[in-house]
Design a protein around this motif. Structure first.
Motif, mmCIF file in Angstrom:
data_model
loop_
_atom_site.group_PDB
_atom_site.id
_atom_site.type_symbol
_atom_site.label_atom_id
_atom_site.label_comp_id
_atom_site.label_asym_id
_atom_site.label_seq_id
_atom_site.Cartn_x
_atom_site.Cartn_y
_atom_site.Cartn_z
ATOM 1 N N ILE A 44 0.832 -1.196 0.000
ATOM 2 C CA ILE A 44 0.000 0.000 0.000
ATOM 3 C C ILE A 44 0.870 1.249 0.000
ATOM 4 C CG2 ILE A 44 -1.747 1.302 1.265
ATOM 5 C CD1 ILE A 44 -2.700 -1.343 2.481
ATOM 6 N N GLY A 45 0.554 2.179 -0.900
ATOM 7 C CA GLY A 45 1.270 3.456 -0.923
ATOM 8 C C GLY A 45 1.265 4.073 -2.303
ATOM 9 N N ASP A 46 0.845 5.320 -2.387
ATOM 10 C CA ASP A 46 0.851 6.016 -3.675
ATOM 11 C C ASP A 46 2.256 6.067 -4.267
ATOM 12 O OD1 ASP A 46 -1.852 6.487 -3.410
ATOM 13 O OD2 ASP A 46 -1.583 8.501 -2.567
ATOM 14 N N GLU A 47 3.271 6.137 -3.389
ATOM 15 C CA GLU A 47 4.648 6.237 -3.864
ATOM 16 C C GLU A 47 5.082 5.011 -4.663
ATOM 17 O OE1 GLU A 47 4.750 4.386 0.250
ATOM 18 O OE2 GLU A 47 3.663 6.005 -0.770
ATOM 19 N N LEU A 48 4.438 3.867 -4.407
ATOM 20 C CA LEU A 48 4.749 2.651 -5.161
ATOM 21 C C LEU A 48 4.187 2.720 -6.572
ATOM 22 C CD1 LEU A 48 3.914 0.050 -2.376
ATOM 23 C CD2 LEU A 48 6.200 0.704 -3.131
ATOM 24 N N LEU A 49 3.026 3.346 -6.704
ATOM 25 C CA LEU A 49 2.353 3.391 -8.004
ATOM 26 C C LEU A 49 2.983 4.391 -8.952
ATOM 27 C CD1 LEU A 49 -1.389 3.171 -6.883
ATOM 28 C CD2 LEU A 49 0.152 1.335 -7.566
ATOM 29 N N ILE A 50 3.582 5.443 -8.415
ATOM 30 C CA ILE A 50 4.187 6.451 -9.295
ATOM 31 C C ILE A 50 5.673 6.187 -9.518
ATOM 32 C CG2 ILE A 50 2.512 8.192 -8.609
ATOM 33 C CD1 ILE A 50 4.653 9.480 -6.865
ATOM 34 N N GLY A 51 6.184 5.090 -8.943
ATOM 35 C CA GLY A 51 7.576 4.738 -9.162
ATOM 36 C C GLY A 51 8.563 5.473 -8.292
ATOM 37 N N GLN A 52 8.064 6.236 -7.307
ATOM 38 C CA GLN A 52 8.961 6.971 -6.417
ATOM 39 C C GLN A 52 9.704 6.028 -5.481
ATOM 40 O OE1 GLN A 52 6.968 9.712 -3.743
ATOM 41 N NE2 GLN A 52 8.706 11.108 -3.772
ATOM 42 N N THR A 53 9.045 4.931 -5.103
ATOM 43 C CA THR A 53 9.645 3.916 -4.240
ATOM 44 C C THR A 53 9.542 2.560 -4.925
ATOM 45 O OG1 THR A 53 9.037 5.134 -2.239
ATOM 46 C CG2 THR A 53 9.516 2.785 -1.983
ATOM 47 N N ILE A 54 10.628 1.804 -4.915
ATOM 48 C CA ILE A 54 10.650 0.467 -5.509
ATOM 49 C C ILE A 54 10.240 -0.549 -4.446
ATOM 50 C CG2 ILE A 54 12.070 -1.261 -6.669
ATOM 51 C CD1 ILE A 54 11.612 1.309 -8.257
#
Length: 415
Positions: free
Chosen positions: A11-21
Protein backbone atom coordinates in the motif's frame (compact mmCIF):
# COMPACT_ATOMS: atom_id res chain seq x y z
CA UNK A 1 -2.77 -30.30 3.47
CA UNK A 2 -2.43 -28.95 -0.07
CA UNK A 3 -0.48 -25.96 -1.25
CA UNK A 4 -0.59 -23.00 1.15
CA UNK A 5 -0.98 -19.76 -0.79
CA UNK A 6 -0.28 -16.13 0.02
CA UNK A 7 -1.23 -12.79 -1.44
CA UNK A 8 0.94 -9.74 -0.78
CA UNK A 9 -0.69 -6.31 -0.84
CA UNK A 10 1.64 -3.31 -0.81
CA UNK A 11 0.00 0.00 0.00
CA UNK A 12 1.27 3.46 -0.92
CA UNK A 13 0.85 6.02 -3.68
CA UNK A 14 4.65 6.24 -3.86
CA UNK A 15 4.75 2.65 -5.16
CA UNK A 16 2.35 3.39 -8.00
CA UNK A 17 4.19 6.45 -9.30
CA UNK A 18 7.58 4.74 -9.16
CA UNK A 19 8.96 6.97 -6.42
CA UNK A 20 9.65 3.92 -4.24
CA UNK A 21 10.65 0.47 -5.51
CA UNK A 22 8.87 -2.47 -3.88
CA UNK A 23 11.65 -4.66 -2.51
CA UNK A 24 9.46 -5.99 0.30
CA UNK A 25 7.45 -8.40 -1.84
CA UNK A 26 10.50 -10.12 -3.30
CA UNK A 27 12.07 -10.62 0.12
CA UNK A 28 8.84 -11.91 1.66
CA UNK A 29 8.30 -14.31 -1.25
CA UNK A 30 11.76 -15.81 -0.76
CA UNK A 31 11.24 -16.30 2.97
CA UNK A 32 7.76 -17.76 2.55
CA UNK A 33 8.91 -20.06 -0.21
CA UNK A 34 11.55 -21.49 2.12
CA UNK A 35 8.70 -22.50 4.44
CA UNK A 36 6.76 -24.16 1.63
CA UNK A 37 4.26 -21.28 1.41
CA UNK A 38 3.62 -20.00 -2.09
CA UNK A 39 3.06 -16.41 -3.15
CA UNK A 40 0.80 -16.50 -6.17
CA UNK A 41 -0.37 -12.88 -6.21
CA UNK A 42 1.28 -9.53 -5.55
CA UNK A 43 -0.86 -6.39 -5.67
CA UNK A 44 0.21 -2.75 -5.34
CA UNK A 45 -2.48 -0.20 -4.50
CA UNK A 46 -2.63 3.43 -3.45
CA UNK A 47 -3.70 4.97 -0.15
CA UNK A 48 -7.39 4.70 -1.06
CA UNK A 49 -9.86 3.22 1.43
CA UNK A 50 -12.11 1.57 -1.15
CA UNK A 51 -9.17 -0.04 -2.95
CA UNK A 52 -7.78 -1.44 0.30
CA UNK A 53 -11.14 -2.89 1.31
CA UNK A 54 -11.91 -4.45 -2.07
CA UNK A 55 -8.44 -5.99 -2.41
CA UNK A 56 -8.50 -7.44 1.10
CA UNK A 57 -11.76 -9.22 0.27
CA UNK A 58 -10.60 -10.34 -3.16
CA UNK A 59 -7.25 -11.73 -2.01
CA UNK A 60 -8.81 -13.53 0.95
CA UNK A 61 -11.00 -15.44 -1.50
CA UNK A 62 -7.90 -16.63 -3.35
CA UNK A 63 -5.31 -17.15 -0.62
CA UNK A 64 -4.87 -18.66 2.82
CA UNK A 65 -2.70 -15.76 3.95
CA UNK A 66 -2.85 -12.04 3.11
CA UNK A 67 0.25 -10.01 3.97
CA UNK A 68 -0.05 -6.23 3.89
CA UNK A 69 2.74 -3.64 4.02
CA UNK A 70 2.55 0.13 4.16
CA UNK A 71 0.19 2.86 5.27
CA UNK A 72 0.99 2.64 9.01
CA UNK A 73 2.91 5.90 9.40
CA UNK A 74 1.96 8.91 11.49
CA UNK A 75 0.76 11.16 8.66
CA UNK A 76 -2.75 11.83 7.33
CA UNK A 77 -2.27 9.76 4.18
CA UNK A 78 -1.50 6.63 6.20
CA UNK A 79 -5.02 5.17 6.36
CA UNK A 80 -4.39 1.44 6.68
CA UNK A 81 -5.32 1.09 10.36
CA UNK A 82 -8.74 2.77 10.22
CA UNK A 83 -9.49 0.88 7.02
CA UNK A 84 -8.59 -2.41 8.72
CA UNK A 85 -11.03 -1.48 11.47
CA UNK A 86 -13.76 -1.13 8.86
CA UNK A 87 -12.86 -4.46 7.26
CA UNK A 88 -12.73 -6.39 10.53
CA UNK A 89 -15.63 -4.42 12.07
CA UNK A 90 -13.70 -3.30 15.10
CA UNK A 91 -12.34 -0.07 16.59
CA UNK A 92 -9.00 1.50 17.41
CA UNK A 93 -7.73 1.11 20.96
CA UNK A 94 -4.46 2.07 22.57
CA UNK A 95 -1.89 -0.68 23.06
CA UNK A 96 0.05 0.08 26.22
CA UNK A 97 3.19 -1.87 25.28
CA UNK A 98 3.43 -0.04 21.96
CA UNK A 99 2.84 3.31 23.64
CA UNK A 100 5.68 2.70 26.09
CA UNK A 101 7.98 1.70 23.24
CA UNK A 102 7.13 4.86 21.29
CA UNK A 103 7.68 7.06 24.35
CA UNK A 104 11.01 5.38 25.07
CA UNK A 105 12.24 5.89 21.50
CA UNK A 106 11.52 9.61 21.54
CA UNK A 107 12.76 10.20 25.09
CA UNK A 108 16.01 8.31 24.49
CA UNK A 109 16.70 10.53 21.47
CA UNK A 110 15.76 13.74 23.28
CA UNK A 111 12.99 14.46 20.80
CA UNK A 112 9.60 16.03 21.52
CA UNK A 113 6.69 13.66 21.02
CA UNK A 114 3.65 14.77 19.05
CA UNK A 115 0.09 13.53 19.25
CA UNK A 116 0.48 11.86 15.86
CA UNK A 117 3.42 9.87 17.28
CA UNK A 118 1.30 8.74 20.25
CA UNK A 119 -1.33 7.65 17.72
CA UNK A 120 1.11 5.01 16.50
CA UNK A 121 0.07 3.02 19.59
CA UNK A 122 -3.56 2.90 18.42
CA UNK A 123 -4.39 -0.52 16.95
CA UNK A 124 -7.55 -2.39 15.88
CA UNK A 125 -9.01 -4.05 18.96
CA UNK A 126 -9.43 -7.46 17.32
CA UNK A 127 -5.80 -7.87 16.27
CA UNK A 128 -2.87 -9.55 17.96
CA UNK A 129 -0.24 -6.83 18.28
CA UNK A 130 3.24 -7.71 17.01
CA UNK A 131 6.05 -5.74 18.63
CA UNK A 132 8.19 -3.69 16.26
CA UNK A 133 11.64 -3.59 17.83
CA UNK A 134 12.95 -1.48 14.96
CA UNK A 135 10.39 1.31 14.81
CA UNK A 136 7.20 2.80 16.21
CA UNK A 137 4.44 1.19 14.11
CA UNK A 138 3.57 -2.31 15.35
CA UNK A 139 2.58 -5.24 13.20
CA UNK A 140 -0.97 -6.63 13.46
CA UNK A 141 -2.16 -10.23 13.10
CA UNK A 142 -5.82 -10.94 12.28
CA UNK A 143 -7.77 -14.13 11.71
CA UNK A 144 -11.13 -14.17 9.93
CA UNK A 145 -13.09 -16.98 8.32
CA UNK A 146 -10.11 -19.32 8.47
CA UNK A 147 -7.79 -16.84 6.76
CA UNK A 148 -4.77 -15.05 8.25
CA UNK A 149 -4.05 -11.39 7.62
CA UNK A 150 -0.88 -9.60 8.76
CA UNK A 151 -0.36 -5.86 8.44
CA UNK A 152 3.19 -4.51 8.74
CA UNK A 153 5.09 -1.25 8.19
CA UNK A 154 6.36 -0.59 4.68
CA UNK A 155 9.87 0.30 5.88
CA UNK A 156 11.90 -2.77 4.77
CA UNK A 157 14.09 -2.96 7.89
CA UNK A 158 11.06 -2.86 10.17
CA UNK A 159 9.01 -5.30 8.08
CA UNK A 160 11.86 -7.82 8.04
CA UNK A 161 12.22 -7.64 11.81
CA UNK A 162 8.52 -8.36 12.32
CA UNK A 163 8.55 -11.18 9.76
CA UNK A 164 11.62 -12.87 11.23
CA UNK A 165 10.74 -12.55 14.89
CA UNK A 166 7.02 -13.37 14.75
CA UNK A 167 5.24 -13.86 11.43
CA UNK A 168 7.38 -16.59 9.85
CA UNK A 169 7.57 -18.73 13.05
CA UNK A 170 3.82 -18.36 13.59
CA UNK A 171 2.98 -19.33 10.01
CA UNK A 172 5.30 -22.33 10.22
CA UNK A 173 3.54 -23.47 13.41
CA UNK A 174 0.06 -22.79 12.02
CA UNK A 175 0.32 -24.65 8.72
CA UNK A 176 1.45 -28.16 7.87
CA UNK A 177 3.43 -27.06 4.84
CA UNK A 178 4.97 -29.37 2.23
CA UNK A 179 8.73 -29.73 2.01
CA UNK A 180 10.30 -27.50 -0.62
CA UNK A 181 13.99 -27.88 -1.42
CA UNK A 182 16.04 -25.80 -3.86
CA UNK A 183 19.47 -26.23 -5.42
CA UNK A 184 20.90 -23.55 -7.69
CA UNK A 185 23.61 -23.73 -10.34
CA UNK A 186 24.96 -20.42 -11.65
CA UNK A 187 26.43 -20.34 -15.16
CA UNK A 188 28.02 -17.76 -17.43
CA UNK A 189 29.11 -17.64 -21.05
CA UNK A 190 26.15 -19.30 -22.77
CA UNK A 191 22.72 -17.87 -23.57
CA UNK A 192 19.56 -19.20 -21.96
CA UNK A 193 18.22 -20.79 -25.15
CA UNK A 194 21.49 -22.61 -25.84
CA UNK A 195 21.63 -23.92 -22.27
CA UNK A 196 18.02 -25.09 -22.59
CA UNK A 197 18.92 -26.90 -25.80
CA UNK A 198 21.73 -28.73 -24.03
CA UNK A 199 19.38 -29.70 -21.21
CA UNK A 200 16.46 -30.94 -23.34
CA UNK A 201 16.89 -34.61 -22.46
CA UNK A 202 17.60 -33.83 -18.80
CA UNK A 203 14.40 -31.78 -18.43
CA UNK A 204 12.33 -34.43 -20.20
CA UNK A 205 13.15 -37.07 -17.62
CA UNK A 206 12.55 -34.94 -14.51
CA UNK A 207 9.70 -36.33 -12.36
CA UNK A 208 6.60 -34.13 -11.97
CA UNK A 209 7.57 -33.07 -8.43
CA UNK A 210 10.96 -31.67 -9.52
CA UNK A 211 11.02 -28.49 -11.58
CA UNK A 212 13.82 -26.65 -13.40
CA UNK A 213 13.65 -22.85 -13.64
CA UNK A 214 15.82 -20.59 -15.82
CA UNK A 215 16.58 -17.27 -14.11
CA UNK A 216 18.73 -14.98 -16.30
CA UNK A 217 20.35 -11.93 -14.74
CA UNK A 218 22.80 -9.73 -16.65
CA UNK A 219 25.61 -12.06 -17.80
CA UNK A 220 24.74 -14.85 -15.38
CA UNK A 221 22.13 -17.58 -15.67
CA UNK A 222 20.75 -19.28 -12.59
CA UNK A 223 19.38 -22.79 -13.01
CA UNK A 224 17.19 -23.62 -10.03
CA UNK A 225 16.02 -27.14 -9.34
CA UNK A 226 13.10 -27.38 -6.92
CA UNK A 227 11.75 -30.55 -5.32
CA UNK A 228 8.36 -30.82 -3.63
CA UNK A 229 7.56 -33.56 -1.16
CA UNK A 230 6.23 -34.55 2.22
CA UNK A 231 9.64 -35.01 3.83
CA UNK A 232 12.50 -32.54 3.51
CA UNK A 233 15.31 -35.06 4.01
CA UNK A 234 13.95 -37.46 1.37
CA UNK A 235 13.25 -34.61 -1.04
CA UNK A 236 16.75 -33.17 -0.57
CA UNK A 237 18.38 -36.55 -1.17
CA UNK A 238 16.46 -37.09 -4.40
CA UNK A 239 17.13 -33.55 -5.57
CA UNK A 240 20.87 -33.95 -4.99
CA UNK A 241 21.03 -36.82 -7.49
CA UNK A 242 19.44 -34.72 -10.24
CA UNK A 243 21.51 -31.66 -9.31
CA UNK A 244 24.78 -33.56 -9.72
CA UNK A 245 23.58 -34.77 -13.10
CA UNK A 246 22.80 -31.16 -14.05
CA UNK A 247 26.28 -30.05 -13.01
CA UNK A 248 27.86 -32.82 -15.07
CA UNK A 249 26.13 -31.50 -18.18
CA UNK A 250 27.45 -27.95 -17.81
CA UNK A 251 31.02 -28.11 -16.46
CA UNK A 252 32.39 -25.61 -19.00
CA UNK A 253 30.05 -22.77 -18.02
CA UNK A 254 29.51 -23.39 -14.29
CA UNK A 255 30.37 -20.48 -12.00
CA UNK A 256 29.18 -21.95 -8.70
CA UNK A 257 26.82 -24.57 -7.29
CA UNK A 258 25.59 -22.16 -4.62
CA UNK A 259 22.96 -19.44 -4.82
CA UNK A 260 25.39 -16.63 -4.01
CA UNK A 261 26.60 -13.42 -5.66
CA UNK A 262 29.59 -13.21 -7.96
CA UNK A 263 31.27 -11.14 -5.24
CA UNK A 264 30.92 -13.98 -2.78
CA UNK A 265 32.09 -16.55 -5.35
CA UNK A 266 35.29 -14.58 -5.99
CA UNK A 267 35.75 -13.88 -2.29
CA UNK A 268 35.53 -17.56 -1.36
CA UNK A 269 38.11 -18.41 -3.98
CA UNK A 270 40.57 -15.77 -2.78
CA UNK A 271 40.06 -16.65 0.87
CA UNK A 272 40.62 -20.37 0.26
CA UNK A 273 43.95 -19.57 -1.44
CA UNK A 274 45.04 -16.84 0.94
CA UNK A 275 45.29 -14.30 -1.90
CA UNK A 276 44.42 -10.61 -2.17
CA UNK A 277 42.75 -8.49 -4.85
CA UNK A 278 42.34 -4.85 -5.82
CA UNK A 279 40.68 -3.02 -8.69
CA UNK A 280 41.44 -0.24 -11.15
CA UNK A 281 38.04 0.98 -12.34
CA UNK A 282 37.21 3.55 -14.95
CA UNK A 283 33.78 2.95 -16.53
CA UNK A 284 32.38 1.00 -13.57
CA UNK A 285 33.15 3.80 -11.12
CA UNK A 286 33.63 1.52 -8.12
CA UNK A 287 30.88 -1.02 -8.85
CA UNK A 288 33.30 -3.96 -8.72
CA UNK A 289 34.79 -2.92 -5.40
CA UNK A 290 31.30 -2.28 -4.04
CA UNK A 291 30.25 -5.84 -4.82
CA UNK A 292 33.47 -7.26 -3.37
CA UNK A 293 33.16 -5.33 -0.11
CA UNK A 294 29.45 -6.13 0.23
CA UNK A 295 30.57 -9.53 1.53
CA UNK A 296 31.25 -9.76 5.29
CA UNK A 297 34.89 -10.58 5.93
CA UNK A 298 36.10 -9.19 2.59
CA UNK A 299 38.91 -7.33 4.38
CA UNK A 300 40.71 -10.69 4.50
CA UNK A 301 41.33 -10.53 0.74
CA UNK A 302 40.42 -7.05 -0.55
CA UNK A 303 42.99 -4.24 -0.21
CA UNK A 304 41.56 -1.32 -2.13
CA UNK A 305 40.81 0.32 -5.47
CA UNK A 306 41.86 3.12 -7.74
CA UNK A 307 38.82 4.76 -9.37
CA UNK A 308 40.54 6.41 -12.32
CA UNK A 309 37.72 7.88 -14.37
CA UNK A 310 39.79 10.64 -15.95
CA UNK A 311 42.83 9.93 -18.10
CA UNK A 312 45.06 12.10 -15.92
CA UNK A 313 44.20 9.87 -12.95
CA UNK A 314 45.07 6.78 -14.98
CA UNK A 315 48.48 8.32 -15.59
CA UNK A 316 48.98 9.79 -12.12
CA UNK A 317 47.82 6.85 -10.00
CA UNK A 318 48.39 3.84 -12.23
CA UNK A 319 51.30 4.91 -14.37
CA UNK A 320 49.48 4.60 -17.69
CA UNK A 321 51.71 6.20 -20.33
CA UNK A 322 50.55 9.35 -22.07
CA UNK A 323 51.66 7.95 -25.40
CA UNK A 324 49.53 4.82 -24.81
CA UNK A 325 46.43 6.93 -24.29
CA UNK A 326 47.22 9.10 -27.31
CA UNK A 327 47.91 6.15 -29.59
CA UNK A 328 45.19 3.73 -28.51
CA UNK A 329 42.71 5.67 -26.36
CA UNK A 330 41.42 4.96 -22.86
CA UNK A 331 39.23 2.10 -24.06
CA UNK A 332 41.85 -0.26 -25.40
CA UNK A 333 43.72 -3.44 -24.59
CA UNK A 334 46.95 -1.49 -24.18
CA UNK A 335 45.45 0.92 -21.64
CA UNK A 336 43.70 -1.67 -19.44
CA UNK A 337 46.84 -3.80 -19.45
CA UNK A 338 48.84 -0.84 -18.12
CA UNK A 339 46.07 -0.08 -15.64
CA UNK A 340 46.26 -3.65 -14.38
CA UNK A 341 50.03 -3.52 -13.97
CA UNK A 342 49.72 -0.21 -12.18
CA UNK A 343 47.05 -1.51 -9.82
CA UNK A 344 49.16 -4.53 -8.87
CA UNK A 345 52.06 -2.22 -8.04
CA UNK A 346 50.04 0.49 -6.30
CA UNK A 347 47.83 -1.80 -4.22
CA UNK A 348 50.42 -4.55 -3.66
CA UNK A 349 47.90 -7.33 -4.22
CA UNK A 350 48.21 -10.84 -5.64
CA UNK A 351 45.52 -10.20 -8.24
CA UNK A 352 43.84 -7.17 -9.77
CA UNK A 353 41.01 -6.23 -12.12
CA UNK A 354 41.10 -3.29 -14.54
CA UNK A 355 38.21 -2.04 -16.67
CA UNK A 356 37.68 0.78 -19.15
CA UNK A 357 34.73 1.25 -21.47
CA UNK A 358 31.99 3.41 -22.95
CA UNK A 359 28.79 2.89 -20.98
CA UNK A 360 26.56 5.29 -22.91
CA UNK A 361 24.23 6.73 -23.89
CA UNK A 362 26.79 8.90 -25.68
CA UNK A 363 30.57 8.94 -26.04
CA UNK A 364 30.79 6.27 -28.72
CA UNK A 365 32.47 6.47 -32.11
CA UNK A 366 32.22 4.30 -35.25
CA UNK A 367 35.44 2.55 -34.19
CA UNK A 368 34.42 2.27 -30.53
CA UNK A 369 30.62 2.36 -30.24
CA UNK A 370 28.72 2.62 -26.96
CA UNK A 371 29.07 -0.65 -25.09
CA UNK A 372 32.71 -1.23 -26.02
CA UNK A 373 34.52 -2.47 -22.92
CA UNK A 374 38.02 -3.77 -22.24
CA UNK A 375 38.65 -5.89 -19.13
CA UNK A 376 42.07 -7.00 -17.89
CA UNK A 377 42.61 -9.39 -14.98
CA UNK A 378 45.59 -11.16 -13.58
CA UNK A 379 48.68 -11.23 -11.41
CA UNK A 380 52.31 -10.29 -11.95
CA UNK A 381 52.89 -13.71 -13.50
CA UNK A 382 49.80 -14.03 -15.68
CA UNK A 383 47.49 -11.47 -17.28
CA UNK A 384 44.67 -11.59 -19.80
CA UNK A 385 42.60 -8.90 -21.53
CA UNK A 386 39.16 -9.37 -23.07
CA UNK A 387 37.02 -7.09 -25.23
CA UNK A 388 33.24 -6.99 -24.85
CA UNK A 389 30.53 -5.42 -26.98
CA UNK A 390 27.55 -4.63 -24.74
CA UNK A 391 24.24 -3.35 -26.09
CA UNK A 392 22.17 -2.16 -23.18
CA UNK A 393 21.60 1.05 -21.21
CA UNK A 394 24.22 2.68 -19.02
CA UNK A 395 23.20 0.97 -15.78
CA UNK A 396 23.03 -2.51 -17.26
CA UNK A 397 26.25 -2.09 -19.22
CA UNK A 398 28.01 -1.08 -16.00
CA UNK A 399 26.71 -4.03 -14.03
CA UNK A 400 27.42 -6.51 -16.80
CA UNK A 401 30.98 -5.21 -17.05
CA UNK A 402 31.44 -5.78 -13.32
CA UNK A 403 30.11 -9.34 -13.57
CA UNK A 404 32.24 -10.17 -16.60
CA UNK A 405 35.37 -8.77 -14.98
CA UNK A 406 34.93 -10.65 -11.71
CA UNK A 407 34.12 -13.86 -13.53
CA UNK A 408 37.21 -13.52 -15.75
CA UNK A 409 39.38 -13.24 -12.65
CA UNK A 410 37.65 -16.29 -11.18
CA UNK A 411 38.47 -18.30 -14.28
CA UNK A 412 42.07 -17.11 -14.34
CA UNK A 413 42.62 -18.09 -10.70
CA UNK A 414 41.25 -21.58 -11.40
CA UNK A 415 43.47 -22.16 -14.46
Amino acid sequence: MGKITTSIITIGDELLIGQTIDTNSAWMAQELNALGIWVHRRVAIGDVREDILSNLAKEAELSDIVLITGGLGPTADDITKPTLCDYFQTRLVQDEATLQRVLHIFESRGLPILERNVAQAMVPESCTVIANERGTAPGMWFEKDGKIYVSMPGVPHEMKGIMESYVLPQLAAHFNTPAVVHRTLITSGMGESFVAERLTAFEAKLPPHIKLAYLPSYSLLKLRLTAFGADKVTSAAELTVYFHELMALLPDITVTDQDISIGEVLGQLLKERGKTVGTAESCTGGQISTWITAIPGSSAYYKGSAITYANEMKMKLLGVKSETLQAYGAVSEETVTEMLAGALQLLETDYAIAVSGIMGPDGGTPEKPVGTVWVAVGSREKMTAIKYHLRYDRERNTQMTAVYAMNELRKLILE
